[in-house]
Design an enzyme around this catalytic site. Structure first.
Site, PDB file in Angstrom:
ATOM      1  NE  ARG A   1     -16.007   8.164  32.400  1.00 18.25           N
ATOM      2  CZ  ARG A   1     -16.020   7.592  33.296  1.00 18.25           C
ATOM      3  NH1 ARG A   1     -15.698   7.741  34.544  1.00 18.25           N
ATOM      4  NH2 ARG A   1     -16.015   6.094  33.142  1.00 18.25           N
TER       5      ARG A   1
ATOM      6  CE  LYS B   1     -10.654   0.264  26.041  1.00 18.83           C
ATOM      7  NZ  LYS B   1     -11.429   0.044  27.048  1.00 18.83           N
TER       8      LYS B   1
HETATM    9  N1  BES Z   1     -14.817   2.246  25.464  1.00 14.27           N
HETATM   10  C1  BES Z   1     -14.974   1.819  26.922  1.00 14.27           C
HETATM   11  C2  BES Z   1     -16.058   0.980  27.374  1.00 14.27           C
HETATM   12  C3  BES Z   1     -16.381  -0.174  26.679  1.00 14.27           C
HETATM   13  C4  BES Z   1     -15.923  -1.423  27.223  1.00 14.27           C
HETATM   14  C5  BES Z   1     -17.177  -0.296  25.770  1.00 14.27           C
HETATM   15  C6  BES Z   1     -16.283  -2.608  26.729  1.00 14.27           C
HETATM   16  C7  BES Z   1     -17.761  -1.479  24.866  1.00 14.27           C
HETATM   17  C8  BES Z   1     -16.948  -2.588  25.459  1.00 14.27           C
HETATM   18  C9  BES Z   1     -14.526   2.995  27.699  1.00 14.27           C
HETATM   19  O1  BES Z   1     -13.925   4.014  27.122  1.00 14.27           O
HETATM   20  C10 BES Z   1     -13.468   2.456  28.892  1.00 14.27           C
HETATM   21  O2  BES Z   1     -12.416   2.178  28.596  1.00 14.27           O
HETATM   22  N2  BES Z   1     -14.300   2.316  30.074  1.00 14.27           N
HETATM   23  C11 BES Z   1     -13.494   1.749  31.098  1.00 14.27           C
HETATM   24  C12 BES Z   1     -13.771   2.619  32.497  1.00 14.27           C
HETATM   25  C13 BES Z   1     -12.709   2.679  33.452  1.00 14.27           C
HETATM   26  C14 BES Z   1     -11.426   3.281  32.906  1.00 14.27           C
HETATM   27  C15 BES Z   1     -13.489   3.566  34.400  1.00 14.27           C
HETATM   28  C16 BES Z   1     -14.092   0.370  31.394  1.00 14.27           C
HETATM   29  O3  BES Z   1     -15.115   0.146  31.245  1.00 14.27           O
HETATM   30  O4  BES Z   1     -13.177  -0.451  31.840  1.00 14.27           O
HETATM   31 ZN    ZN Z   2     -11.720   3.926  27.191  1.00 19.72          ZN
END
Ligand code: BES
Ligand code: ZN
Ligand code: ZN
Length: 501
Positions: free
Chosen positions: A350, A276
């Site tokens: 997931r 990230k």
């Molecule tokens: N933990 C994150 C989702 C999240 C984002 C929770 C912001 C709380 C605040 C999740 O694991 C993630 O990284 N999701 C990605 C999915 C993508 C890679 C398909 C996202 O939301 O960008």
């Molecule tokens: Zn994630």
């Protein structure tokens, strides 16, 4: 904070402050306010005109010089009477407690209002007061003169005394569970590793009389949980699958109903190899808020003792980039037997959840599944920070979850889960892949989970937007919210009541 019940004239209650809720349509002649107008001639009437008009969010503190025993009369705007619901009563109670706590006062009286049964009203006031004063500064040295509220006294009619006492107990059990979940979510990842999360669940279980089982890396490998293990394989912290079980006393387990809650417990989500960006990455310590809500709810259930069997599962792991990390393109073998192609290592929730869901269904004998997860940023794009996304199979069960959320005063919104979305999850090499395209991210994530819930009625709450509050509110501190605890506890009680009816 202890709760007391006062059934005499509220004006005779000695306290640092007495909180009274004022509707927009109120005047000094309104029966609930008239006694205070009589006690404070001229003062209440000018306050209602000049200081506040009862709009939601307004407050005024009147310093009492006589006519009643409390030192201050705290007027809290309640908005229009027609819109006054359980959420509003909770918010106002929280607001009153926060004002009093900030002033360093220690005794508060509250006169509940609204058209609720006395048990529900008392539970809501207690919930609001306790969750309202929660302080997320876990590691800040307390001020030397810091004082906490010692007692909150509910002023009710003598006929409501018993119901109020029971309601307060229920509300406190719920609020303590919520605050416990908030603390878990607030803990940074250097403190709350998956192993530490399991320890805290274990300690709670021992205290509250639940059973707790924890599976580590070796056991999960022997069981074939290749998806959950892959998420944690880049980290020095061992992943854990936590299972908490509640069984009602006296019966053979409460009939054949067995409700299972499954929480995402990613103690830190760096994104893994698909790392990230640095902005706000620190917040990813709350990527275990779903798991925290499950542990908190199990504590409340242990105390409230509903006549139905409940299991809580947490899939706990840390998602890190390293030489041992799982990588895009990897193929994983899930507990369910399905193979999964990893497209994005940041879509790890997931993967962790799918093994826990399949385990809850196949080994845990769950008849109903609810998962809670900070699963997608996309749900924040769709619903912001007001409502959790709700998806699932089995329309009747989704309806129950909606009703439970409404009764509990937590906002959810259903998103669709049509067959067609599944097209986006087809893999060229495996049974399914872990990423769709750039659209409908919350729905494709839920679709993935659905494949592992099988035919068991299942509901999914994507709480990414609602599990964390960015700024202080009059009724709540910023940081973790404990969202979901109230809804799933309410769901259990509702299903237990229906079963016994
Ligand atoms: N933990 C994150 C989702 C999240 C984002 C929770 C912001 C709380 C605040 C999740 O694991 C993630 O990284 N999701 C990605 C999915 C993508 C890679 C398909 C996202 O939301 O960008
Ligand atoms: Zn994630
Ligand atoms: Zn995540």
């Amino acid at each position: 904070m202890k709760f007391e019940v006062w059934t005499r004239d509220a004006r005779a209650l000695a306290a640092d402050a007495l909180a009274v809720f004022v509707f927009e349509e109120d005047s000094c002649a309104t029966p609930e306010l008239a006694p205070f107008d009589e006690a404070l001639p001229g003062l209440l009437s000018s306050a209602l005109g000049e200081e506040m008009r009862g709009k939601a969010g307004e407050t005024a503190t009147l310093y009492v010089t006589g006519g009643m025993e409390a030192k201050r009369l705290l007027l809290i705007g309640a908005g229009a009477a027609a819109d006054f619901d359980i959420r509003a009563l909770r918010r106002l109670s929280a607001q009153a407690a926060r004002i009093v706590a900030k002033k360093g006062l220690t005794t508060l009286g509250i006169v509940p209002r609204g058209d609720f049964n006395p048990l529900e009203a008392a539970a809501t006031v207690a919930d609001g007061a306790l969750t309202g004063v929660y302080d997320p500064a876990l590691y800040r040295k307390p001020k030397e003169d810091a004082k906490a509220i010692e007692s909150v006294t509910l002023c009710v009619a003598p006929t409501d005394e018993e119901a109020t006492r029971r309601g307060v107990q229920r509300g406190a059990a719920l609020a303590e569970a919520i605050n416990f979940a908030r603390t878990l979510a607030q803990e940074p990842s250097n403190k709350l590793t998956p192993v530490e999360m399991a320890r805290r669940a274990q300690a709670m279980a021992e205290r509250e009389g639940l059973t707790c089982e924890v599976f580590g890396r070796d056991q999960m490998a022997a069981m074939g949980m290749g998806a959950l293990l892959a998420v944690g394989q880049g980290s020095a912290q061992e992943p854990q699958l936590i299972r908490l079980s509640y069984r009602p006393a006296g019966s053979g387990g409460g009939g054949d109903l067995r409700i299972a809650f499954v929480g995402k417990g990613i103690t830190f989500d760096t994104g893994g190899i698909c790392i990230k960006p640095r902005d706000a990455m620190w917040e990813m310590k709350y990527d275990m808020a779903g798991g925290a809500a499950v542990i908190g709810a199990m504590q409340a259930i242990a105390r409230l003792k509903p006549p139905v069997a409940v299991d809580g599962y947490v899939a706990a792991a840390e998602n890190m980039p390293s030489a041992t990390s799982y990588k895009p393109g990897d193929v994983l073998h899930s507990y369910d037997g399905k193979t999964i192609e990893v497209i994005d290592t940041d879509a790890e929730g997931r993967l962790a959840l799918c093994d826990a869901l399949a385990y809850a269904r196949k080994d845990g004998g769950a008849t109903h599944l609810v998962d809670l997860a900070t699963l997608t940023g996309a749900v924040m794009v769709a619903l912001g920070q007001e409502r959790a996304g709700l998806m699932g199979t089995d329309a009747a069960f989704i309806e129950r979850v909606k009703q439970a959320a409404a009764a509990a005063g937590e906002k959810v919104w259903q998103l669709p889960l049509d067959e067609e979305y599944g097209e986006l999850m087809k893999s060229d090499i495996a049974d399914i892949k872990n990423l769709g395209n750039r659209y409908a991210g919350s729905i494709t994530a839920a679709w993935f989970l659905r494949e592992f819930a099988g035919d068991t009625p299942w509901a999914h709450l994507d709480i990414a937007g609602v599990a964390w509050l960015d700024g202080d509110k009059p009724d709540m501190a910023k940081g973790p919210t404990g969202f979901g605890v109230r809804t799933i506890v309410q769901l259990v009680e509702q299903m237990a009541a229906e079963k016994n009816a």
